[in-house]
Design an enzyme around this catalytic site. Structure first.
Site, PDB file in Angstrom:
ATOM      1  N   LYS A 121     -30.441 109.953 -45.734  1.00  0.00           N
ATOM      2  CA  LYS A 121     -30.975 108.626 -45.414  1.00  0.00           C
ATOM      3  C   LYS A 121     -29.970 107.607 -45.903  1.00  0.00           C
ATOM      4  O   LYS A 121     -29.255 107.860 -46.876  1.00  0.00           O
ATOM      5  CB  LYS A 121     -32.316 108.392 -46.118  1.00  0.00           C
ATOM      6  CG  LYS A 121     -33.175 107.351 -45.444  1.00  0.00           C
ATOM      7  CD  LYS A 121     -33.947 107.940 -44.270  1.00  0.00           C
ATOM      8  CE  LYS A 121     -34.670 106.918 -43.457  1.00  0.00           C
ATOM      9  NZ  LYS A 121     -35.593 107.567 -42.493  1.00  0.00           N
ATOM     10  N   ASP A 135     -34.136 103.264 -38.359  1.00  0.00           N
ATOM     11  CA  ASP A 135     -35.343 103.269 -39.193  1.00  0.00           C
ATOM     12  C   ASP A 135     -35.773 101.799 -39.242  1.00  0.00           C
ATOM     13  O   ASP A 135     -35.402 101.021 -38.348  1.00  0.00           O
ATOM     14  CB  ASP A 135     -35.052 103.848 -40.591  1.00  0.00           C
ATOM     15  CG  ASP A 135     -36.323 104.201 -41.367  1.00  0.00           C
ATOM     16  OD1 ASP A 135     -36.898 105.264 -41.126  1.00  0.00           O
ATOM     17  OD2 ASP A 135     -36.768 103.391 -42.211  1.00  0.00           O
TER      18      ASP A 135
HETATM   19  P1  NDP Z   1     -39.429  98.810 -37.301  1.00  0.00           P
HETATM   20  O1  NDP Z   1     -38.466  97.997 -38.072  1.00  0.00           O
HETATM   21  O2  NDP Z   1     -39.246  98.950 -35.840  1.00  0.00           O
HETATM   22  O3  NDP Z   1     -40.924  98.287 -37.539  1.00  0.00           O
HETATM   23  C1  NDP Z   1     -41.453  98.239 -38.807  1.00  0.00           C
HETATM   24  C2  NDP Z   1     -42.838  97.621 -38.740  1.00  0.00           C
HETATM   25  O4  NDP Z   1     -43.464  97.742 -40.006  1.00  0.00           O
HETATM   26  C3  NDP Z   1     -42.805  96.136 -38.427  1.00  0.00           C
HETATM   27  O5  NDP Z   1     -43.968  95.754 -37.757  1.00  0.00           O
HETATM   28  C4  NDP Z   1     -42.727  95.528 -39.816  1.00  0.00           C
HETATM   29  O6  NDP Z   1     -43.194  94.186 -39.904  1.00  0.00           O
HETATM   30  C5  NDP Z   1     -43.635  96.453 -40.610  1.00  0.00           C
HETATM   31  N1  NDP Z   1     -43.207  96.490 -42.006  1.00  0.00           N
HETATM   32  C6  NDP Z   1     -41.987  96.841 -42.465  1.00  0.00           C
HETATM   33  N2  NDP Z   1     -41.927  96.714 -43.799  1.00  0.00           N
HETATM   34  C7  NDP Z   1     -43.141  96.272 -44.175  1.00  0.00           C
HETATM   35  C8  NDP Z   1     -43.693  95.960 -45.433  1.00  0.00           C
HETATM   36  N3  NDP Z   1     -42.981  96.069 -46.563  1.00  0.00           N
HETATM   37  N4  NDP Z   1     -44.984  95.559 -45.452  1.00  0.00           N
HETATM   38  C9  NDP Z   1     -45.707  95.420 -44.312  1.00  0.00           C
HETATM   39  N5  NDP Z   1     -45.218  95.705 -43.086  1.00  0.00           N
HETATM   40  C10 NDP Z   1     -43.961  96.122 -43.036  1.00  0.00           C
HETATM   41  O7  NDP Z   1     -39.432 100.236 -38.008  1.00  0.00           O
HETATM   42  P2  NDP Z   1     -39.957 101.639 -37.449  1.00  0.00           P
HETATM   43  O8  NDP Z   1     -41.126 101.435 -36.567  1.00  0.00           O
HETATM   44  O9  NDP Z   1     -38.784 102.387 -36.948  1.00  0.00           O
HETATM   45  O10 NDP Z   1     -40.400 102.374 -38.799  1.00  0.00           O
HETATM   46  C11 NDP Z   1     -41.733 102.291 -39.299  1.00  0.00           C
HETATM   47  C12 NDP Z   1     -41.985 103.459 -40.244  1.00  0.00           C
HETATM   48  O11 NDP Z   1     -41.821 104.690 -39.538  1.00  0.00           O
HETATM   49  C13 NDP Z   1     -41.041 103.557 -41.449  1.00  0.00           C
HETATM   50  O12 NDP Z   1     -41.740 104.116 -42.534  1.00  0.00           O
HETATM   51  C14 NDP Z   1     -40.003 104.565 -40.984  1.00  0.00           C
HETATM   52  O13 NDP Z   1     -39.365 105.214 -42.059  1.00  0.00           O
HETATM   53  C15 NDP Z   1     -40.886 105.519 -40.205  1.00  0.00           C
HETATM   54  N6  NDP Z   1     -40.222 106.368 -39.218  1.00  0.00           N
HETATM   55  C16 NDP Z   1     -39.438 105.844 -38.233  1.00  0.00           C
HETATM   56  C17 NDP Z   1     -38.865 106.671 -37.290  1.00  0.00           C
HETATM   57  C18 NDP Z   1     -38.079 106.138 -36.145  1.00  0.00           C
HETATM   58  O14 NDP Z   1     -37.681 106.943 -35.301  1.00  0.00           O
HETATM   59  N7  NDP Z   1     -37.855 104.854 -36.036  1.00  0.00           N
HETATM   60  C19 NDP Z   1     -39.002 108.125 -37.372  1.00  0.00           C
HETATM   61  C20 NDP Z   1     -39.911 108.581 -38.403  1.00  0.00           C
HETATM   62  C21 NDP Z   1     -40.462 107.709 -39.290  1.00  0.00           C
HETATM   63  P3  NDP Z   1     -42.125  92.991 -40.062  1.00  0.00           P
HETATM   64  O15 NDP Z   1     -41.469  92.866 -38.736  1.00  0.00           O
HETATM   65  O16 NDP Z   1     -42.958  91.817 -40.441  1.00  0.00           O
HETATM   66  O17 NDP Z   1     -41.168  93.395 -41.152  1.00  0.00           O
HETATM   67  O1  2IT Z   2     -37.630 108.924 -40.813  1.00  0.00           O
HETATM   68  C1  2IT Z   2     -37.123 109.422 -39.799  1.00  0.00           C
HETATM   69  O2  2IT Z   2     -37.331 110.591 -39.467  1.00  0.00           O
HETATM   70  C2  2IT Z   2     -36.251 108.570 -38.981  1.00  0.00           C
HETATM   71  N1  2IT Z   2     -36.076 107.392 -39.278  1.00  0.00           N
HETATM   72  C3  2IT Z   2     -35.526 109.164 -37.803  1.00  0.00           C
HETATM   73  C4  2IT Z   2     -34.260 109.852 -38.242  1.00  0.00           C
HETATM   74  C5  2IT Z   2     -33.373 110.316 -37.122  1.00  0.00           C
HETATM   75  O3  2IT Z   2     -32.305 110.829 -37.470  1.00  0.00           O
HETATM   76  O4  2IT Z   2     -33.718 110.205 -35.946  1.00  0.00           O
END
Ligand code: NDP
Ligand code: 2IT
Length: 452
Positions: free
Chosen positions: A132, A172
C-alpha cells in the site's frame, strides 16, 4: 469463538510485542489484532507455522520507502508532502495494492492497509503480494494542474521502486482515473517503457473493462453469496450505503440492478436519506456529480428533495443490509447496536476496516452475516490482477468476460471462507474464514522458502 486460556495468553503476548515494536500505530495494531485473534488459535493447531514464526514475520513489512514530494501550487507557492510505499509481503507474487491521497494518511494507516492487502490478495487466488502507498496530500480543492504536478513529482521517486514484476500500485481514496493517468504518463516518460506498472488505467492505455466497477460489484456479489448460503436473496431488500466514491457508487449500481432499494449515500460532510430509493436516473446524476463535477452529497438532497443530515453517518436508518464503503472505523459499537435493534440482516465491508473491532463483535454475537473487507472488497484488486494478465497477454477481454471472472473469483473466496469459517448451528464466521484462508497460502509459500 471460545478461546482457551493458553491461547488467550499467546494472543496477549503477541500483541504486547507488536505494540512495543509499532508504538502509536493504532490502525496497524487494530488490523493485526483482528487477524491474530483467529490466526493464533489456528497456528496453535497447525504448529509448523508457529514453529517457523510465520505470524511474527508476516506482521513485519518487507520494507517501507518513505519520501518527500515537492511541488508548486497554482500561485507559485512551494509545497512539500510526505509519501510512502509499504511493500509488505511478496511471497506469492509481485507487490500489489493501492495508493491513497488523504490528509489522514500516515505510516500506521498504510501499514494496516498493506497488511490487509497481503491476506486479501491471497484470497483472490491470483499471484499477487501485498503493498500500500500514498501521501498526506489533500486533493480536495486542488486544481487539475496542481494534482498533475503532485502526481508527476511523486512518480519521480516512485518509478524506481515499481515494475510489472516488482510492485504494481493502483487507486484508493483520493486516487482515481485522473491520478492514475498522470502517474502513468510520468512513468512512461521517465522509463521510456509502456508497461502494466499501474492498474485502474484508462481504457485507451491498457485499462480493463469493469475495473472501475469491480470493488462495488464484488461487495454486492459477496453479499448475495452470504444471503444465498442462508436461503435468501438481495431482491426486495433495503440497503444502507456509506460513501459516494468509487466503491460506493458501483455498489449502489449493482444493488439497484439486483432489485434492492438503496436508501442512503454519504461523504465526509454528511449523508442523504432517500426513502424512495436511489433510482438509476438519480445514480447517473450522482456519478456525474462525484466523478466529473467533484461536488458534495448535499447537492443530491437539494436536487431530489430528500433529507440531508450534516455531520452524521447513515447507520441509524432502518434497513436490511449495510455496505460501509467510505473509510476505516466509520461504523462503531453504538452504530452496530442500533443496527441490530433495527433488524439489519447482513453487512458487507466495501471499505477497508470500516467496522471497529467492537462493532464487528456485536454483529457476530447477534448472528448478523458479516462479510469482512478482505473478502467482501477483494473484487477491486481481483480485477486489477485481471488487468495485469491482459497487459501481459497484450489483449483486452470483453465486459462480460471480466465480469464472469469477477463473479467466479468472489464465489471462490466465499467457498474458502465457508471451508475455514463454518460453525455448527450458527451462520458462517466469515471473519475467521477469510483470515485463515488468506493466511494459509502466504504462510505455505514462506515455509517453502526457508528462513528468509
Ligand atoms: P474515493 O476517494 O473514491 O471515495 C471515498 C469516499 O469515502 C468519499 O465519499 C469520501 O468523502 C468518503 N470518505 C473518505 N474519507 C472519509 C472520512 N475520513 N470520513 C468520512 N468519509 C470519508 O475512495 P474509494 O471509494 O476508492 O475507497 C473507499 C474505501 O474502499 C476505502 O476504505 C478504500 O481503501 C476501500 N477500497 C477501495 C478499492 C478501490 O478499488 N478503489 C478496493 C478495495 C477497497 P469525501 O469526498 O468527503 O472525502
Ligand atoms: O484496497 C484495495 O484492495 C484497493 N485499493 C485496490 C488495490 C488494487 O491494487 O487494485
Amino acid at each position: 469463538m471460545e478461546t482457551n486460556p493458553a491461547i488467550k495468553r499467546e494472543i496477549t503476548a503477541f500483541m504486547d510485542g507488536l505494540r512495543k515494536r509499532n508504538k502509536g500505530e493504532t490502525e496497524f495494531q487494530q488490523a493485526v489484532r483482528e487477524a491474530v485473534e483467529t490466526l493464533i488459535p489456528f497456528t496453535a493447531e497447525h504448529t509448523q507455522y508457529r514453529d517457523a514464526y510465520i505470524l511474527e514475520r508476516m506482521t513485519e513489512p518487507d520494507r517501507i520507502i518513505s519520501f518527500r514530494v515537492t511541488w508548486e501550487d497554482d500561485k507559485g507557492g512551494i509545497r512539500a508532502d510526505r509519501a510512502w510505499r509499504v511493500q509488505f509481503n511478496n511471497s506469492i507474487g509481485p507487490y500489489k495494492g493501492g495508493l491513497r491521497f488523504h490528509p489522514s494518511v500516515n505510516q500506521s494507516v498504510l501499514k494496516f492497509l498493506g497488511f490487509e492487502q497481503v491476506l486479501k490478495n491471497s484470497l483472490t487466488g491470483l499471484p499477487m503480494g501485498g503493498a500500500k502507498g500514498g501521501s498526506n496530500f489533500n486533493p480536495k480543492g486542488k486544481s487539475d494542474r496542481e494534482v498533475m504536478r503532485f502526481c508527476q513529482s511523486m512518480m519521480i521517486e516512485l518509478h524506481r521502486h515499481i515494475g510489472e514484476d516488482v510492485d504494481v500500485p493502483a487507486g484508493d481514496i483520493g486516487v482515481g482515473a485522473r491520478e492514475i493517468s498522470y502517474l502513468f504518463g510520468t512513468y512512461k516518460r521517465l522509463e521510456n517503457r509502456f508497461a502494466g506498472i499501474l492498474t485502474g488505467k484508462g481504457l485507451s492505455f491498457g485499462g480493463s473493462l469493469v475495473r472501475k466497477e469491480a470493488t462495488g460489484y464484488g461487495a454486492v456479489y459477496f453479499m448475495r453469496l452470504m444471503l444465498e448460503q442462508e436461503g435468501e436473496g438481495i431482491s426486495g431488500k433495503t440497503a444502507l450505503v456509506s460513501g459516494s466514491g468509487n466503491v460506493a457508487l458501483y455498489c449502489i449500481e449493482k444493488l439497484i440492478e439486483l432489485g434492492a432499494t438503496v436508501l442512503t449515500a454519504s461523504d465526509s460532510d454528511g449523508f442523504i436519506h432517500d426513502p424512495q430509493g436511489i433510482t438509476r436516473e438519480k445514480l447517473d446524476w450522482l456519478i456525474d456529480l462525484k466523478e466529473n463535477r467533484r461536488g458534495r452529497i448535499q447537492e443530491y438532497a437539494e436536487k431530489f428533495g430528500c433529507d440531508y443530515h450534516e455531520g452524521k453517518t447513515p447507520w441509524g436508518v432502518k434497513a436490511d443490509l449495510a455496505f460501509p464503503c467510505a473509510t476505516q472505523n466509520e461504523l462503531e459499537a453504538e452504530d452496530a447496536t442500533a443496527m441490530v435493534k433495527n433488524g439489519v440482516r447482513a453487512v458487507a465491508e466495501g471499505a477497508n476496516m470500516p467496522c471497529s473491532a467492537e462493532a464487528t463483535e456485536i454483529f457476530l454475537a447477534n448472528d448478523v452475516l458479516f462479510g469482512p473487507a478482505k473478502a467482501a472488497n477483494a473484487g477491486g484488486v481481483a480485477v486489477s490482477g485481471l488487468e495485469q494478465s491482459q497487459n501481459q497477454l497484450r489483449i483486452s477481454w470483453s465486459r462480460e468476460e471480466v465480469d464472469a471472472r469477477l463473479v467466479a473469483i468472489m464465489t471462490d473466496i466465499h467457498t474458502k471462507c465457508v471451508r475455514y469459517g463454518a460453525r455448527h448451528g450458527k451462520p458462517v464466521d466469515y471473519r475467521a474464514g477469510a483470515n485463515i484462508a488468506g493466511f494459509v497460502k502466504v504462510a505455505d509459500a514462506m515455509l517453502a522458502y526457508g528462513v528468509v
